[in-house]
Design a protein around this motif. Sequence first.
Motif, PDB file in Angstrom:
ATOM      1  N   PRO A   3     -21.947 -17.258  24.117  1.00 20.88           N
ATOM      2  CA  PRO A   3     -20.518 -17.171  24.397  1.00 20.88           C
ATOM      3  C   PRO A   3     -19.885 -18.545  24.620  1.00 20.88           C
ATOM      4  O   PRO A   3     -20.501 -19.451  25.194  1.00 20.88           O
ATOM      5  CB  PRO A   3     -20.461 -16.329  25.670  1.00 20.88           C
ATOM      6  CG  PRO A   3     -21.713 -15.506  25.624  1.00 20.88           C
ATOM      7  CD  PRO A   3     -22.742 -16.427  25.037  1.00 20.88           C
ATOM      8  N   THR A   4     -18.675 -18.710  24.166  1.00 21.93           N
ATOM      9  CA  THR A   4     -17.914 -19.947  24.302  1.00 21.93           C
ATOM     10  C   THR A   4     -16.646 -19.677  25.104  1.00 21.93           C
ATOM     11  O   THR A   4     -16.256 -18.518  25.291  1.00 21.93           O
ATOM     12  CB  THR A   4     -17.515 -20.491  22.922  1.00 21.93           C
ATOM     13  OG1 THR A   4     -16.587 -19.564  22.322  1.00 21.93           O
ATOM     14  CG2 THR A   4     -18.739 -20.641  22.015  1.00 21.93           C
ATOM     15  N   PRO A   5     -15.962 -20.730  25.556  1.00 18.27           N
ATOM     16  CA  PRO A   5     -14.664 -20.514  26.218  1.00 18.27           C
ATOM     17  C   PRO A   5     -13.673 -19.769  25.325  1.00 18.27           C
ATOM     18  O   PRO A   5     -12.849 -18.998  25.823  1.00 18.27           O
ATOM     19  CB  PRO A   5     -14.195 -21.937  26.520  1.00 18.27           C
ATOM     20  CG  PRO A   5     -15.461 -22.726  26.669  1.00 18.27           C
ATOM     21  CD  PRO A   5     -16.389 -22.143  25.644  1.00 18.27           C
ATOM     22  N   GLU A   6     -13.773 -19.992  24.012  1.00 14.11           N
ATOM     23  CA  GLU A   6     -12.876 -19.287  23.085  1.00 14.11           C
ATOM     24  C   GLU A   6     -13.126 -17.789  23.102  1.00 14.11           C
ATOM     25  O   GLU A   6     -12.182 -16.990  22.999  1.00 14.11           O
ATOM     26  CB  GLU A   6     -13.048 -19.839  21.673  1.00 14.11           C
ATOM     27  CG  GLU A   6     -12.515 -21.255  21.478  1.00 14.11           C
ATOM     28  CD  GLU A   6     -13.400 -22.318  22.122  1.00 14.11           C
ATOM     29  OE1 GLU A   6     -14.621 -22.053  22.348  1.00 14.11           O
ATOM     30  OE2 GLU A   6     -12.877 -23.413  22.403  1.00 14.11           O
ATOM     31  N   VAL A  84     -10.426 -20.322  31.620  1.00 13.56           N
ATOM     32  CA  VAL A  84     -10.788 -20.787  30.277  1.00 13.56           C
ATOM     33  C   VAL A  84     -10.721 -22.307  30.209  1.00 13.56           C
ATOM     34  O   VAL A  84     -11.602 -22.950  29.605  1.00 13.56           O
ATOM     35  CB  VAL A  84      -9.863 -20.141  29.222  1.00 13.56           C
ATOM     36  CG1 VAL A  84     -10.066 -20.811  27.858  1.00 13.56           C
ATOM     37  CG2 VAL A  84     -10.143 -18.644  29.118  1.00 13.56           C
ATOM     38  N   GLN A  85      -9.706 -22.904  30.830  1.00  9.99           N
ATOM     39  CA  GLN A  85      -9.599 -24.367  30.808  1.00  9.99           C
ATOM     40  C   GLN A  85     -10.770 -25.013  31.540  1.00  9.99           C
ATOM     41  O   GLN A  85     -11.353 -25.999  31.072  1.00  9.99           O
ATOM     42  CB  GLN A  85      -8.283 -24.811  31.449  1.00  9.99           C
ATOM     43  CG  GLN A  85      -7.991 -26.291  31.289  1.00  9.99           C
ATOM     44  CD  GLN A  85      -7.873 -26.700  29.834  1.00  9.99           C
ATOM     45  OE1 GLN A  85      -7.045 -26.157  29.107  1.00  9.99           O
ATOM     46  NE2 GLN A  85      -8.703 -27.625  29.388  1.00  9.99           N
ATOM     47  N   VAL A  86     -11.133 -24.457  32.684  1.00  8.80           N
ATOM     48  CA  VAL A  86     -12.278 -24.998  33.439  1.00  8.80           C
ATOM     49  C   VAL A  86     -13.565 -24.878  32.620  1.00  8.80           C
ATOM     50  O   VAL A  86     -14.367 -25.813  32.552  1.00  8.80           O
ATOM     51  CB  VAL A  86     -12.424 -24.260  34.784  1.00  8.80           C
ATOM     52  CG1 VAL A  86     -13.767 -24.590  35.442  1.00  8.80           C
ATOM     53  CG2 VAL A  86     -11.274 -24.628  35.716  1.00  8.80           C
ATOM     54  N   LEU A  87     -13.771 -23.732  31.978  1.00  8.24           N
ATOM     55  CA  LEU A  87     -14.968 -23.546  31.160  1.00  8.24           C
ATOM     56  C   LEU A  87     -14.987 -24.520  29.992  1.00  8.24           C
ATOM     57  O   LEU A  87     -16.032 -25.080  29.646  1.00  8.24           O
ATOM     58  CB  LEU A  87     -15.037 -22.103  30.648  1.00  8.24           C
ATOM     59  CG  LEU A  87     -15.219 -21.006  31.693  1.00  8.24           C
ATOM     60  CD1 LEU A  87     -15.197 -19.629  31.032  1.00  8.24           C
ATOM     61  CD2 LEU A  87     -16.507 -21.191  32.477  1.00  8.24           C
TER      62      LEU A  87
END
Length: 237
Positions: A3-6, A84-87
Amino acid sequence: MIPTPEHVATAAERFATVLADADPAAVVPACPGWTVHDLVAHLGNVHTWAAAIVTSGGPVEEPTTDPGKVPLDQWYAARAAHLVQVLADSDPEAPCWNFARVGEVAGFWRRRQLHEVLMHLVDLDQAHGRTTDLEPTTCADAVSETFEVFGPRLHARGVRVDLEAPVSFVATDTGDTWTLRPSGDGPPALDRDDLVANRVTGTAEQLWLKIWKRADDVTVDGDADRVGRLLSSRLSA
Protein backbone atom coordinates in the motif's frame (compact mmCIF):
# COMPACT_ATOMS: atom_id res chain seq x y z
CA MET A 1 0.52 -5.49 -2.81
CA ILE A 2 2.44 -2.75 -0.98
CA PRO A 3 0.00 0.00 0.00
CA THR A 4 1.07 3.57 -0.79
CA PRO A 5 -0.17 6.97 0.41
CA GLU A 6 -2.00 7.21 -2.92
CA HIS A 7 -3.95 4.05 -2.09
CA VAL A 8 -4.97 5.58 1.24
CA ALA A 9 -5.92 8.86 -0.46
CA THR A 10 -8.11 7.10 -3.02
CA ALA A 11 -9.90 5.05 -0.35
CA ALA A 12 -10.42 8.14 1.82
CA GLU A 13 -11.85 10.05 -1.14
CA ARG A 14 -14.31 7.21 -1.74
CA PHE A 15 -15.35 7.31 1.91
CA ALA A 16 -15.83 11.10 1.87
CA THR A 17 -17.85 10.92 -1.36
CA VAL A 18 -20.24 8.32 0.04
CA LEU A 19 -20.39 10.23 3.31
CA ALA A 20 -21.59 13.40 1.61
CA ASP A 21 -25.02 11.81 1.05
CA ALA A 22 -25.10 9.67 4.19
CA ASP A 23 -27.55 9.89 7.08
CA PRO A 24 -25.54 10.77 10.23
CA ALA A 25 -28.17 9.07 12.38
CA ALA A 26 -28.19 5.79 10.42
CA VAL A 27 -27.35 2.73 12.50
CA VAL A 28 -24.12 0.88 11.64
CA PRO A 29 -25.02 -2.86 11.73
CA ALA A 30 -21.49 -4.18 12.34
CA CYS A 31 -20.80 -1.73 15.18
CA PRO A 32 -23.52 -2.11 17.83
CA GLY A 33 -24.46 1.20 19.40
CA TRP A 34 -22.86 3.30 16.67
CA THR A 35 -24.46 5.67 14.22
CA VAL A 36 -22.77 6.97 11.07
CA HIS A 37 -21.78 10.05 13.08
CA ASP A 38 -19.97 7.81 15.58
CA LEU A 39 -18.31 5.85 12.78
CA VAL A 40 -16.95 9.01 11.18
CA ALA A 41 -15.72 10.38 14.50
CA HIS A 42 -13.88 7.11 15.12
CA LEU A 43 -12.25 6.97 11.69
CA GLY A 44 -11.25 10.63 11.68
CA ASN A 45 -9.69 10.30 15.12
CA VAL A 46 -7.86 7.14 14.08
CA HIS A 47 -6.38 9.05 11.12
CA THR A 48 -5.22 11.83 13.42
CA TRP A 49 -3.76 9.28 15.84
CA ALA A 50 -1.90 7.40 13.09
CA ALA A 51 -0.49 10.64 11.66
CA ALA A 52 0.80 11.65 15.09
CA ILE A 53 2.44 8.26 15.59
CA VAL A 54 4.21 8.40 12.22
CA THR A 55 5.35 11.96 12.94
CA SER A 56 6.71 11.13 16.40
CA GLY A 57 7.79 7.54 15.79
CA GLY A 58 6.33 6.54 19.14
CA PRO A 59 2.99 5.90 20.84
CA VAL A 60 0.62 8.81 21.41
CA GLU A 61 -2.78 9.11 23.03
CA GLU A 62 -5.69 8.60 20.65
CA PRO A 63 -7.81 11.75 20.33
CA THR A 64 -11.55 11.80 20.99
CA THR A 65 -12.60 14.86 18.98
CA ASP A 66 -16.25 15.02 17.91
CA PRO A 67 -17.23 16.55 14.55
CA GLY A 68 -19.95 18.57 16.24
CA LYS A 69 -22.02 20.50 13.70
CA VAL A 70 -19.33 20.55 11.00
CA PRO A 71 -20.49 18.63 7.88
CA LEU A 72 -19.20 15.10 8.38
CA ASP A 73 -17.65 14.78 4.92
CA GLN A 74 -15.67 18.01 5.35
CA TRP A 75 -14.55 17.12 8.89
CA TYR A 76 -13.44 13.68 7.75
CA ALA A 77 -11.73 14.85 4.55
CA ALA A 78 -9.52 17.30 6.46
CA ARG A 79 -8.23 14.58 8.77
CA ALA A 80 -7.71 12.13 5.94
CA ALA A 81 -5.79 14.73 3.92
CA HIS A 82 -3.48 15.39 6.87
CA LEU A 83 -2.84 11.67 7.30
CA VAL A 84 -2.07 11.18 3.60
CA GLN A 85 0.39 14.10 3.64
CA VAL A 86 2.18 12.70 6.70
CA LEU A 87 2.39 9.25 5.09
CA ALA A 88 3.69 10.73 1.84
CA ASP A 89 6.37 12.72 3.69
CA SER A 90 7.56 9.74 5.75
CA ASP A 91 10.16 7.09 4.97
CA PRO A 92 8.22 3.79 5.05
CA GLU A 93 11.31 2.04 6.43
CA ALA A 94 11.83 4.49 9.29
CA PRO A 95 11.46 2.94 12.77
CA CYS A 96 7.97 3.58 14.11
CA TRP A 97 5.88 2.16 16.94
CA ASN A 98 2.64 0.27 16.33
CA PHE A 99 0.09 -1.34 18.65
CA ALA A 100 0.92 -4.90 17.58
CA ARG A 101 4.69 -4.48 18.07
CA VAL A 102 5.33 -6.30 14.79
CA GLY A 103 6.96 -4.80 11.70
CA GLU A 104 7.66 -1.55 13.55
CA VAL A 105 8.31 0.79 10.62
CA ALA A 106 6.30 3.75 9.35
CA GLY A 107 5.06 1.77 6.34
CA PHE A 108 2.92 -0.30 8.73
CA TRP A 109 0.56 2.64 8.99
CA ARG A 110 0.03 2.90 5.23
CA ARG A 111 -1.28 -0.63 5.18
CA ARG A 112 -3.27 -0.29 8.41
CA GLN A 113 -4.96 2.94 7.42
CA LEU A 114 -5.87 1.69 3.95
CA HIS A 115 -7.63 -1.33 5.38
CA GLU A 116 -9.17 0.75 8.17
CA VAL A 117 -10.79 3.09 5.64
CA LEU A 118 -12.06 0.29 3.40
CA MET A 119 -13.58 -1.73 6.24
CA HIS A 120 -15.39 1.34 7.50
CA LEU A 121 -16.48 2.12 3.94
CA VAL A 122 -18.17 -1.28 4.06
CA ASP A 123 -19.76 -0.25 7.37
CA LEU A 124 -20.94 3.05 5.89
CA ASP A 125 -22.47 1.29 2.89
CA GLN A 126 -24.13 -1.37 5.07
CA ALA A 127 -25.68 1.39 7.16
CA HIS A 128 -27.50 2.46 4.00
CA GLY A 129 -28.30 -1.01 2.65
CA ARG A 130 -25.59 -1.05 0.00
CA THR A 131 -22.67 -3.31 -0.88
CA THR A 132 -19.11 -2.12 -1.48
CA ASP A 133 -16.96 -2.80 -4.52
CA LEU A 134 -13.57 -3.93 -3.24
CA GLU A 135 -10.43 -4.87 -5.19
CA PRO A 136 -9.46 -8.56 -4.71
CA THR A 137 -5.72 -8.03 -4.25
CA THR A 138 -6.34 -5.40 -1.60
CA CYS A 139 -8.72 -7.73 0.22
CA ALA A 140 -6.14 -10.54 0.12
CA ASP A 141 -3.58 -8.23 1.68
CA ALA A 142 -6.14 -7.28 4.31
CA VAL A 143 -6.62 -10.95 5.19
CA SER A 144 -2.84 -11.32 5.50
CA GLU A 145 -2.65 -8.26 7.73
CA THR A 146 -5.41 -9.59 9.96
CA PHE A 147 -3.57 -12.83 10.63
CA GLU A 148 -0.09 -11.26 10.80
CA VAL A 149 -0.99 -8.26 12.97
CA PHE A 150 -4.21 -8.83 14.87
CA GLY A 151 -3.47 -12.45 15.77
CA PRO A 152 -0.37 -11.55 17.83
CA ARG A 153 -2.02 -8.37 19.14
CA LEU A 154 -5.12 -10.12 20.45
CA HIS A 155 -3.08 -12.98 21.92
CA ALA A 156 -0.90 -10.47 23.79
CA ARG A 157 -4.10 -8.96 25.22
CA GLY A 158 -5.27 -12.34 26.50
CA VAL A 159 -7.73 -13.15 23.71
CA ARG A 160 -7.54 -16.83 22.74
CA VAL A 161 -9.06 -18.23 19.56
CA ASP A 162 -10.74 -21.64 19.49
CA LEU A 163 -8.29 -23.49 17.25
CA GLU A 164 -7.93 -27.21 18.00
CA ALA A 165 -6.57 -28.21 14.59
CA PRO A 166 -5.25 -26.40 11.49
CA VAL A 167 -7.76 -24.50 9.36
CA SER A 168 -7.07 -23.16 5.86
CA PHE A 169 -8.58 -20.05 4.28
CA VAL A 170 -8.66 -20.19 0.48
CA ALA A 171 -9.29 -17.19 -1.80
CA THR A 172 -10.85 -18.42 -5.02
CA ASP A 173 -10.15 -15.24 -7.00
CA THR A 174 -6.54 -14.44 -6.06
CA GLY A 175 -5.25 -17.96 -5.40
CA ASP A 176 -4.01 -16.99 -1.92
CA THR A 177 -4.12 -19.42 0.97
CA TRP A 178 -3.64 -18.92 4.71
CA THR A 179 -3.48 -21.81 7.16
CA LEU A 180 -3.74 -21.18 10.89
CA ARG A 181 -2.17 -23.80 13.15
CA PRO A 182 -2.23 -24.19 16.93
CA SER A 183 1.10 -23.20 18.46
CA GLY A 184 0.97 -24.12 22.10
CA ASP A 185 0.91 -21.04 24.29
CA GLY A 186 1.52 -18.66 21.40
CA PRO A 187 -0.81 -17.05 18.88
CA PRO A 188 -1.87 -19.20 15.91
CA ALA A 189 1.00 -19.91 13.53
CA LEU A 190 0.45 -18.76 9.95
CA ASP A 191 1.40 -21.00 7.01
CA ARG A 192 1.02 -19.65 3.46
CA ASP A 193 1.99 -22.81 1.56
CA ASP A 194 0.13 -25.84 2.92
CA LEU A 195 -3.59 -26.72 2.73
CA VAL A 196 -5.55 -28.85 5.19
CA ALA A 197 -8.93 -30.56 5.05
CA ASN A 198 -10.65 -28.03 7.34
CA ARG A 199 -11.18 -25.06 5.04
CA VAL A 200 -12.98 -21.75 4.64
CA THR A 201 -13.36 -20.87 0.96
CA GLY A 202 -14.55 -17.71 -0.78
CA THR A 203 -13.30 -14.71 -2.66
CA ALA A 204 -10.67 -12.62 -0.89
CA GLU A 205 -13.38 -10.06 -0.15
CA GLN A 206 -15.72 -12.68 1.31
CA LEU A 207 -12.97 -14.08 3.52
CA TRP A 208 -11.97 -10.64 4.80
CA LEU A 209 -15.53 -9.62 5.56
CA LYS A 210 -16.23 -12.96 7.25
CA ILE A 211 -13.14 -12.72 9.46
CA TRP A 212 -14.19 -9.20 10.47
CA LYS A 213 -17.79 -10.37 10.97
CA ARG A 214 -19.28 -8.16 8.27
CA ALA A 215 -20.66 -10.96 6.05
CA ASP A 216 -21.20 -14.74 5.94
CA ASP A 217 -20.79 -15.64 2.25
CA VAL A 218 -18.15 -18.37 2.62
CA THR A 219 -18.05 -22.15 2.19
CA VAL A 220 -16.87 -24.43 5.00
CA ASP A 221 -15.37 -27.87 4.34
CA GLY A 222 -14.08 -30.52 6.73
CA ASP A 223 -15.00 -30.48 10.40
CA ALA A 224 -17.75 -27.83 10.37
CA ASP A 225 -17.91 -27.63 14.16
CA ARG A 226 -14.20 -26.95 14.53
CA VAL A 227 -14.16 -24.42 11.73
CA GLY A 228 -17.28 -22.78 13.08
CA ARG A 229 -15.76 -22.36 16.52
CA LEU A 230 -12.71 -20.69 14.99
CA LEU A 231 -14.87 -18.34 12.93
CA SER A 232 -16.88 -17.49 16.03
CA SER A 233 -13.69 -16.57 17.85
CA ARG A 234 -12.37 -13.05 17.91
CA LEU A 235 -9.95 -12.98 14.97
CA SER A 236 -9.80 -9.23 14.42
CA ALA A 237 -9.72 -5.96 16.30
